[in-house]
Each structure stands twice: as structure tokens, then as C-alpha cells.
Design an enzyme around this catalytic site. Sequence first.
Site, mmCIF file in Angstrom:
data_model
loop_
_atom_site.group_PDB
_atom_site.id
_atom_site.type_symbol
_atom_site.label_atom_id
_atom_site.label_comp_id
_atom_site.label_asym_id
_atom_site.label_seq_id
_atom_site.Cartn_x
_atom_site.Cartn_y
_atom_site.Cartn_z
ATOM 1 N N GLU A 11 -7.717 -0.062 5.378
ATOM 2 C CA GLU A 11 -6.267 -0.250 5.198
ATOM 3 C C GLU A 11 -5.645 -0.778 6.492
ATOM 4 O OE1 GLU A 11 -5.324 3.111 1.778
ATOM 5 O OE2 GLU A 11 -5.243 3.721 3.863
ATOM 6 N N ASP B 199 0.848 -1.199 0.000
ATOM 7 C CA ASP B 199 0.000 0.000 0.000
ATOM 8 C C ASP B 199 0.883 1.248 0.000
ATOM 9 O OD1 ASP B 199 -2.237 1.620 0.120
ATOM 10 O OD2 ASP B 199 -2.943 0.896 2.070
ATOM 11 N N LYS C 12 -1.544 7.761 6.961
ATOM 12 C CA LYS C 12 -2.298 7.298 5.802
ATOM 13 C C LYS C 12 -3.720 7.850 5.887
ATOM 14 C CE LYS C 12 -2.125 3.078 4.401
ATOM 15 N NZ LYS C 12 -2.164 3.614 3.028
HETATM 16 C C1 5RP Z 1 -5.483 6.085 1.062
HETATM 17 C C2 5RP Z 1 -4.062 6.111 1.483
HETATM 18 C C3 5RP Z 1 -3.042 6.142 0.398
HETATM 19 O O1 5RP Z 1 -2.218 5.035 0.534
HETATM 20 C C4 5RP Z 1 -2.251 7.398 0.516
HETATM 21 O O2 5RP Z 1 -3.165 8.481 0.452
HETATM 22 C C5 5RP Z 1 -1.211 7.524 -0.590
HETATM 23 O O3 5RP Z 1 -1.833 7.735 -1.814
HETATM 24 P P1 5RP Z 1 -1.000 8.021 -3.135
HETATM 25 O O4 5RP Z 1 -0.263 6.775 -3.475
HETATM 26 O O5 5RP Z 1 -2.058 8.397 -4.167
HETATM 27 O O6 5RP Z 1 -0.085 9.180 -2.852
HETATM 28 O O7 5RP Z 1 -3.710 6.101 2.630
HETATM 29 O O8 5RP Z 1 -6.344 6.122 2.172
#
Ligand code: 5RP
Length: 226
Positions: free
Chosen positions: A107, A85, A98
Site C-alpha cells: 500500500e 484505499d 494502515k
Molecule cells: C489494509 C489496510 C486497510 O486499508 C485498512 O485496514 C482498512 O480496512 P477496512 O476498509 O476493511 O476497514 O490498511 O492493510
Amino acid sequence: MTPREMKIAAARAALQQVKSGMTLGLGTGSTAEEFVRLVGEALAARALRDIRCTCTSNKTEQQARSLGIPIHALAEIAPLDLAVDGADEIDGKLRLIKGRGGALLREKIVEQASRRFIVIADDSKLVERLGVGVLPVEVTPFARELLQRRFAAMDLAPVLRMQDGAPRVTDEGHQLLDVRIPPNRDIADVVAQIRELAGVVETGFFPREASEAIIAAASGIRTMRR
Ligand code: 5RP
């Protein structure tokens, strides 16, 4: 490298850790999206087989299903071998913020149910101190207005996350208050106080979940381990 190329580079490096037969947690956000796409391509090319996946959001599930990735309920396949993630902020101790994509609750559930959790990100996500941006807090709609007042009284400058002119509703039917950690306060202490309040479902502070991070920079890839 463009920001997207860095995300793809981190996602590609994480894909190398995926082996046939594994159970996998698929993250949410633009970086995780690249990883999901690569998993789909590897399955289509039969470079990977017998993968069973679970998703951290409806959006990711939609993408994964469109790519023919086998999706299961978390409880059917937990504990997971691996979750991959993105993150909004990563500090030197591999603690994360996050949830700026709105999926923090699922998550955290999926990532705590994984034996190994690899964070993928470009180097813009590395911070000296967590709290450069907002800390998302998922709350029940019933308590939201009261919590917003409580957080304001705690100097956390809460802002209700909106979408299309209405409060953003998470996949679990909650709302999001984005708070600011005052520079003179420790994030872990502030989160402990926040979590004492009824109606708070979860925060986007992930102190222990990540086992490693794959960080892409213009100069190449580096791995951080706990
Ligand atoms: C979603 C998250 C994402 O992992 C976080 O926002 C990172 O996103 P991106 O890869 O678009 O920068 O926590 O809830």
C-alpha cells in the site's frame, strides 16, 4: 446507514474522481473492495474506458481480475494518476494508520507512487490522536523474535499477528508485529526509533501519503484535504 452503506457511499464518491484513461492504484480492505467493485461495474457498463490499474495486495488483484479490470505491474504504469484505499485511523492532519488488513508495505509503495491518494472511510476511522488501536509493523522473519524483544523493551507491547495457528505471512513474505503507541509518546518519534532497527521493513504510519479523505457518516459525505 449501515457500516457497509457508508463504505459504499465513500467508494462511490471516490469513483467520481476516476476518469477514462487514468492509471489507478487499488487499495486493500473492505472499503477498498467496494471501490474495486464499482470500478469493475463502471468498466462493464462502459462508463469508464482504458483504465490501467495496479493492486496493493494479491487479494485485491484476485478481485480486480475476476471483474475484468486490467491489471499491470506497478513499474509499468507508475507514476499513477490516483490511488484509492481505506485506512484504520485518520487524524485531523490527514495522517493515517494502515495495515490492519496486512497489506501496508505494498500500500505504501503504491500510494507513494501516486500523484494523488484518496482515502475512503466511514467516520468511525476518525481519531483525535493516532494510536487508538495497534500500529502494524512489517518485519523480516529472521529478525522477528529479536525485534519483538526490542519492542517490548521500548514499552510497545508487541503482538505477533497470527493466522490459522501460524504467523501471518504478508504478500512480500514478511511477518507483522502489532505494537501499541504509549499515550504519552508521539507516534512520529516512536516510528523513527522503530525504523532504525534492522529487520523492520515498514510501518503502518502514513504521515504524508494521503492528499484527501472522503469520509462517510450517517449525516452525509465530507472531504478532508491536506
Ligand atoms: C489494509 C489496510 C486497510 O486499508 C485498512 O485496514 C482498512 O480496512 P477496512 O476498509 O476493511 O476497514 O490498511 O492493510
